[in-house]
Every structure is written in structure tokens, then in C-alpha cells.
Design a protein around this motif. Structure first.
Motif, PDB file in Angstrom:
ATOM      1  N   GLY A  25       1.157  -1.182  -0.464  1.00 27.79           N
ATOM      2  CA  GLY A  25      -0.080   0.239   0.159  1.00 27.79           C
ATOM      3  C   GLY A  25       0.578   1.339  -0.199  1.00 27.79           C
ATOM      4  O   GLY A  25       0.032   1.936   0.878  1.00 27.79           O
ATOM      5  N   GLY A  26       2.118   1.073  -0.831  1.00 24.71           N
ATOM      6  CA  GLY A  26       2.722   2.136  -1.023  1.00 24.71           C
ATOM      7  C   GLY A  26       3.774   2.653   0.419  1.00 24.71           C
ATOM      8  O   GLY A  26       4.368   3.617   0.231  1.00 24.71           O
ATOM      9  N   ARG A  27       4.038   1.971   1.226  1.00 23.20           N
ATOM     10  CA  ARG A  27       4.720   2.187   2.422  1.00 23.20           C
ATOM     11  C   ARG A  27       5.152   0.690   2.841  1.00 23.20           C
ATOM     12  O   ARG A  27       4.944  -0.642   2.564  1.00 23.20           O
ATOM     13  N   TRP A  28       6.881   1.058   3.106  1.00 17.61           N
ATOM     14  CA  TRP A  28       8.103   0.087   3.322  1.00 17.61           C
ATOM     15  C   TRP A  28       7.231  -0.343   5.140  1.00 17.61           C
ATOM     16  O   TRP A  28       7.533   0.415   5.336  1.00 17.61           O
ATOM     17  N   TRP A  29       8.064  -1.909   4.560  1.00 21.08           N
ATOM     18  CA  TRP A  29       7.782  -2.908   6.233  1.00 21.08           C
ATOM     19  C   TRP A  29       8.823  -3.541   5.817  1.00 21.08           C
ATOM     20  O   TRP A  29       9.137  -4.448   5.070  1.00 21.08           O
ATOM     21  N   LEU A  30       9.936  -4.045   6.910  1.00 11.61           N
ATOM     22  CA  LEU A  30      10.335  -4.732   7.511  1.00 11.61           C
ATOM     23  C   LEU A  30      10.435  -6.084   7.595  1.00 11.61           C
ATOM     24  O   LEU A  30       9.523  -5.991   8.702  1.00 11.61           O
ATOM     25  N   VAL A  31      10.142  -7.142   7.306  1.00  9.10           N
ATOM     26  CA  VAL A  31       9.735  -8.556   7.497  1.00  9.10           C
ATOM     27  C   VAL A  31      11.165  -9.971   8.216  1.00  9.10           C
ATOM     28  O   VAL A  31      10.928 -10.239   6.863  1.00  9.10           O
ATOM     29  N   PRO A  32      11.781  -8.946   9.120  1.00  7.54           N
ATOM     30  CA  PRO A  32      12.916 -10.593   9.164  1.00  7.54           C
ATOM     31  C   PRO A  32      12.069 -11.464   9.545  1.00  7.54           C
ATOM     32  O   PRO A  32      12.981 -12.515   8.926  1.00  7.54           O
ATOM     33  N   GLY A  33      11.076 -11.808   9.823  1.00  8.97           N
ATOM     34  CA  GLY A  33      11.331 -13.021  10.603  1.00  8.97           C
ATOM     35  C   GLY A  33       9.614 -13.371  10.160  1.00  8.97           C
ATOM     36  O   GLY A  33       8.523 -13.099   9.236  1.00  8.97           O
ATOM     37  N   SER A  34       7.809 -13.561  11.804  1.00 11.46           N
ATOM     38  CA  SER A  34       7.137 -13.931  11.324  1.00 11.46           C
ATOM     39  C   SER A  34       6.566 -12.004  11.972  1.00 11.46           C
ATOM     40  O   SER A  34       5.075 -12.234  12.239  1.00 11.46           O
ATOM     41  N   GLU A  35       7.596 -11.100  12.206  1.00 12.18           N
ATOM     42  CA  GLU A  35       6.982 -10.221  12.582  1.00 12.18           C
ATOM     43  C   GLU A  35       7.550  -9.000  11.374  1.00 12.18           C
ATOM     44  O   GLU A  35       8.442  -9.888  10.597  1.00 12.18           O
ATOM     45  N   SER A  36       5.891  -8.129  11.372  1.00 11.28           N
ATOM     46  CA  SER A  36       6.439  -6.859  10.163  1.00 11.28           C
ATOM     47  C   SER A  36       7.094  -5.714  10.922  1.00 11.28           C
ATOM     48  O   SER A  36       6.095  -5.513  11.889  1.00 11.28           O
ATOM     49  N   ILE A  37       7.840  -4.739  10.621  1.00 10.91           N
ATOM     50  CA  ILE A  37       8.166  -3.240  11.356  1.00 10.91           C
ATOM     51  C   ILE A  37       7.880  -2.516  10.487  1.00 10.91           C
ATOM     52  O   ILE A  37       8.623  -2.545   8.826  1.00 10.91           O
ATOM     53  N   LEU A  38       7.765  -1.270   9.700  1.00 11.74           N
ATOM     54  CA  LEU A  38       6.919  -0.248   9.112  1.00 11.74           C
ATOM     55  C   LEU A  38       8.418   0.293   9.336  1.00 11.74           C
ATOM     56  O   LEU A  38       8.743   0.719  10.217  1.00 11.74           O
ATOM     57  N   ALA A  39       8.904   1.119   8.047  1.00 17.12           N
ATOM     58  CA  ALA A  39      10.376   1.777   8.142  1.00 17.12           C
ATOM     59  C   ALA A  39       9.875   3.203   7.618  1.00 17.12           C
ATOM     60  O   ALA A  39       8.579   3.108   6.672  1.00 17.12           O
ATOM     61  N   THR A  40       9.258   3.982   8.433  1.00 23.20           N
ATOM     62  CA  THR A  40       9.519   5.598   8.453  1.00 23.20           C
ATOM     63  C   THR A  40      10.222   6.546   8.087  1.00 23.20           C
ATOM     64  O   THR A  40       9.886   7.727   8.215  1.00 23.20           O
ATOM     65  N   ASP A  41      11.465   5.966   8.313  1.00 23.97           N
ATOM     66  CA  ASP A  41      12.976   6.902   8.658  1.00 23.97           C
ATOM     67  C   ASP A  41      13.132   7.664   6.676  1.00 23.97           C
ATOM     68  O   ASP A  41      12.955   6.570   5.951  1.00 23.97           O
ATOM     69  N   PRO A  42      12.282   8.772   6.175  1.00 23.86           N
ATOM     70  CA  PRO A  42      12.178   8.887   4.901  1.00 23.86           C
ATOM     71  C   PRO A  42      13.357   9.349   4.474  1.00 23.86           C
ATOM     72  O   PRO A  42      13.722   8.781   2.825  1.00 23.86           O
ATOM     73  N   THR A  43      14.392   9.271   4.834  1.00 27.48           N
ATOM     74  CA  THR A  43      16.138   9.078   3.414  1.00 27.48           C
ATOM     75  C   THR A  43      15.941   7.253   3.313  1.00 27.48           C
ATOM     76  O   THR A  43      16.329   7.124   2.315  1.00 27.48           O
ATOM     77  N   PHE A  44      15.704   6.663   4.264  1.00 25.43           N
ATOM     78  CA  PHE A  44      15.730   5.051   3.958  1.00 25.43           C
ATOM     79  C   PHE A  44      14.664   4.933   2.868  1.00 25.43           C
ATOM     80  O   PHE A  44      15.138   3.585   2.560  1.00 25.43           O
ATOM     81  N   THR A  45      13.558   5.486   3.347  1.00 20.75           N
ATOM     82  CA  THR A  45      12.027   4.886   2.841  1.00 20.75           C
ATOM     83  C   THR A  45      12.336   5.378   1.234  1.00 20.75           C
ATOM     84  O   THR A  45      12.156   5.080  -0.371  1.00 20.75           O
ATOM     85  N   GLY A  46      12.780   6.667   0.897  1.00 25.58           N
ATOM     86  CA  GLY A  46      13.716   7.142  -0.459  1.00 25.58           C
ATOM     87  C   GLY A  46      14.482   6.343  -1.224  1.00 25.58           C
ATOM     88  O   GLY A  46      13.909   5.783  -2.114  1.00 25.58           O
ATOM     89  N   GLU A  47      15.816   5.735  -0.502  1.00 23.28           N
ATOM     90  CA  GLU A  47      16.248   4.381  -1.183  1.00 23.28           C
ATOM     91  C   GLU A  47      16.124   3.319  -1.349  1.00 23.28           C
ATOM     92  O   GLU A  47      16.156   3.272  -2.141  1.00 23.28           O
ATOM     93  N   LEU A  48      14.333   3.090  -1.006  1.00 18.67           N
ATOM     94  CA  LEU A  48      14.115   1.779  -1.036  1.00 18.67           C
ATOM     95  C   LEU A  48      13.259   2.522  -2.535  1.00 18.67           C
ATOM     96  O   LEU A  48      13.305   1.612  -2.588  1.00 18.67           O
TER      97      LEU A  48
END
Length: 81
Positions: A25-48
Motif C-alpha cells: 500500500g505504498g509503505r515499506w515494511w521490514l519483514v525479518p521473520g514472522s513480524e513486520s516493522i514499518l519503515a518510517t525514516d524518510p531517507t531510508f524509504t526514499g532509498e528503497l
């Protein structure tokens, strides 16, 4: 008859390359295992976003090259076979 607003379209999940990063849905999530973490850092998400755009362009370039390989060669004017 109910006056509920229409449901939003289903969100499409898109994994970035073969990483544990997914865009939903236009938002980046880190999914390292069974959990999801919303990526909120604009610099990081811009690079993604930039990396995802580059991957899309590369995939399209490869698809274009493959489709050209499937086309018969075009004869050049002025040349005899």
C-alpha cells in the motif's frame, strides 16, 4: 440498503528483490521473520523507492532485450543475402 463507503482496493505486496523488505500500500515494511516493522525514516524509504525504481527499469530492459531476441532480424536496405 446501507450507505457504507466502498471498500478500498486490496493492497498489493511487493517484495524488493529477494530481501526482507516489502512494500504494501505504498509503505515499506521490514519483514525479518514472522513480524513486520514499518519503515518510517524518510531517507531510508526514499532509498528503497529509488532502488525499487531501478529494479523495475532493469527488469523492463531485460524484458525488452528478450523480446528483441524473439523477433526475426530486419533486413538492411542495400545489402544482398
Amino acid at each position: 440498503m446501507s450507505s457504507r463507503p466502498p471498500s478500498p482496493p486490496p493492497t498489493r505486496s511487493e517484495r524488493l528483490a529477494q530481501s526482507s523488505v516489502v512494500r504494501r500500500g505504498g509503505r515499506w515494511w521490514l519483514v525479518p521473520g514472522s513480524e513486520s516493522i514499518l519503515a518510517t525514516d524518510p531517507t531510508f524509504t526514499g532509498e528503497l523507492d529509488r532502488f525499487a525504481d531501478a529494479m523495475t527499469a532493469a527488469d523492463q530492459a531485460v524484458a525488452d532485450l528478450r523480446s528483441r531476441q524473439d523477433d526475426p532480424p530486419t533486413p538492411r536496405p542495400g545489402r544482398r543475402r
